[in-house]
Scaffold this motif. Structure first.
Motif, short mmCIF file in Angstrom:
data_model
loop_
_atom_site.label_atom_id
_atom_site.label_comp_id
_atom_site.label_asym_id
_atom_site.label_seq_id
_atom_site.Cartn_x
_atom_site.Cartn_y
_atom_site.Cartn_z
N PHE A 9 0.84 -1.19 0.00
CA PHE A 9 0.00 0.00 0.00
C PHE A 9 0.88 1.24 0.00
O PHE A 9 1.99 1.22 0.53
N LYS A 31 -5.24 3.20 0.76
CA LYS A 31 -4.11 3.51 1.65
C LYS A 31 -3.83 2.32 2.56
O LYS A 31 -2.70 2.04 2.92
N THR A 32 -4.92 1.65 2.95
CA THR A 32 -4.86 0.41 3.74
C THR A 32 -5.94 -0.50 3.18
O THR A 32 -6.73 -0.07 2.32
#
Length: 517
Positions: A9, A31-32
């Motif tokens: 990521f 992002k995650t």
């Protein structure tokens, strides 16, 4: 595209839903595994279901339109530097007699691989997408996804999927079923048709309180937009916020729409042509289910199957195997099947515990992995479901019940493995003359023999269903697998049963299971 196992990521992912009424693509940057921003959504109105549900095949014109859509999806993903993607195809593709040619052309001409998923997997993915937008952590929630060819229902308890059902009732299919009739007559025919449909999961709510009824799919989203005076609200990222449709307002708008032709709906409400004709039959499914479960309103999260596919792709990045939650959901699905056929759960659980213990202690012999261990656990849980039909031959009955029942989280091949392992927990061992066993791949035949050999030994150790054997320790000595038992009470019957059921283990591993005195 890149190998997800080597990706980190932030990462750009894509999900594709090849539905019966339209194709959808969604691209997002993660992002995650749980934090992401949607970059683009694309919908192409290709109605696979129209030709498939009428003639059983994808006609040439629809095939070409589908290929054009996939070329658009491919270019869009390349423009956004997408790293990983997943494309799932639903009921229309599953039912098309020429699906093989369709999948091959898509791969050859666009480089995309379509994955045909069963209704249970659809329901899991839809629920996954819903949970990214709505909290389902409290009480019981029912998630209903209405597509063109089928409807999927997921029962969610305190955030975890408990049971799923799939039904061949969808907007396009209902439209094909009633034919070309006047709008008001069509409305009555659709309602009558739904009254004859069986939705066993709805019986669950006769004595239980529903916390939230959730509806997904383009039709309920359109209805939510029609009923909103200010349009559907959007969040900071431009994504639509969840909205609500009360049951009385749902019934009222369906009554209004049912009096109009598709052309009149398009003109008055600016509804897309491929939505205007199916919105009433699809809406009727929500009305029918909502009425049956005594819901006051339908929550519309404005996410669906494609969003679940997207989230699932991101969760797989850098991960090995299925997440613990997904395993738990599959266990719940198998447990629901076991309870449905009224098995002796204490016996099943004890046999399961003994099977897993033996599996772990004999790993050097069989060399199987974690997923095989999980399939053994499910086989042990379900090995006696055939007793519901009849005790004589119950091992064969177990095969048919399991093989014909979709189990959330298992592929069709894995269901066949579980069904065969359960079938061989007693009586004759696997044999190429048995049709179901012969139909397995060579690898799956090996798995079935090894897992069934372990299950037979474990089942023998609870022969009388009294759970007298509480633990087992296994050690190879010469030509014997010596079993040291921790017991409570006399285990003479279990010892006798072991002599009969140890045959497959002896054949597979060259060791005779014996009790150490």
């Amino acid at each position: 595209m890149a190998n997800p196992a080597k990706s980190t990521f932030p990462i750009r992912c894509a999900g594709m839903d090849v539905g019966s009424n339209a194709f959808r693509l969604v691209i997002a940057e993660f992002k995650t595994p749980t934090q992401y921003k949607v970059l683009e959504r694309v919908r192409v109105p290709v109605r696979l279901g129209q030709s498939v549900f009428a003639n059983g095949r994808i006609d040439p014109a629809t095939m070409e339109a589908a290929l054009d859509a996939f070329r658009t999806f491919r270019r869009t993903m390349e423009a956004h530097d997408v790293v990983v993607h997943r494309a799932v195809a639903t009921s229309a593709t599953r039912e098309a007699r020429n699906r093989g040619a369709f999948l091959e052309r898509v791969h050859q001409e666009t480089g995309l691989d379509l994955e045909m998923v069963q209704g249970t997997e659809e329901a899991r993915l839809v629920a996954l997408g819903v949970r990214s937008r709505l909290s389902l952590d409290r009480g019981l929630s029912l998630v209903l996804d209405v597509g063109g060819g089928s409807s999927e229902i997921a029962l969610v308890g305190n955030g975890e999927i408990l049971v799923v059902e799939t039904h061949d009732v969808g907007g396009v299919r209902l439209l094909e079923r009633i034919g070309d009739v006047a709008p008001d007559k069509a409305y009555r025919m659709i309602q009558d048709s739904l009254k004859t449909s069986r939705f066993p999961i709805l019986e669950y709510f006769r004595r239980r309180r529903l916390e939230r009824f959730v509806g997904t799919g383009g039709n309920i989203e359109t209805i939510a937009g029609l009923l909103s005076t200010n349009g559907v609200a959007k969040g900071p990222g431009g994504e639509r916020k969840p909205s609500r449709v009360t049951m009385p307002r749902l019934r009222k708008i369906l009554t209004t729409l049912s009096k109009m032709s598709a052309a009149e709906r398009r003109e008055r409400y600016s509804i897309r042509p491929d939505r205007a004709d199916v919105i009433v039959p699809a809406g009727c499914i929500f009305e029918f289910v909502g009425t049956r479960i005594r819901a006051k309103e339908v929550w519309v999260p404005h996410v669906g199957l494609v969003d679940g596919v997207l989230v699932d792709v991101a969760r797989s990045v850098g991960a090995e195997g299925l997440k613990a939650l997904e395993l738990s959901q599959t266990r719940n699905a198998a447990l629901a099947l076991a309870k449905k056929f009224d098995i002796d759960l204490r016996h099943a659980n004890r046999v399961g515990a003994l099977s897993l213990s033996l599996f772990d202690q004999t790993k050097s012999m069989h060399g199987l992995g974690k997923r095989d261990r999980f399939l053994l656990e499910l086989s042990a849980l379900l090995h006696e479901v055939g007793n519901f039909i009849g005790v004589p031959g119950h091992h064969r009955h177990a095969y048919y019940i399991i093989a014909q029942t979709p189990i959330l989280g298992l592929s069709a091949d894995e269901i066949e493995v579980v069904a065969n392992v359960a079938r061989y927990h007693r009586k004759a061992p696997p044999d190429p003359s048995h049709e179901a066993y012969r139909g397995l791949s060579e690898r799956d035949q090996d798995r079935v023999r090894a897992l069934a050999a372990i299950l037979r030994v474990a089942d023998a150790l609870d022969h009388d269903h009294r759970q007298r054997v509480t633990a087992v320790r296994a050690k190879a000595r010469g030509e014997e697998l010596r079993l040291t038992l921790k017991t409570r009470g006399d285990v003479s019957l279990d010892a006798l049963s072991l002599k009969d059921k140890g045959d497959l283990f002896r054949t597979e591993f060259g060791l005779s299971p014996v009790l150490k005195r």
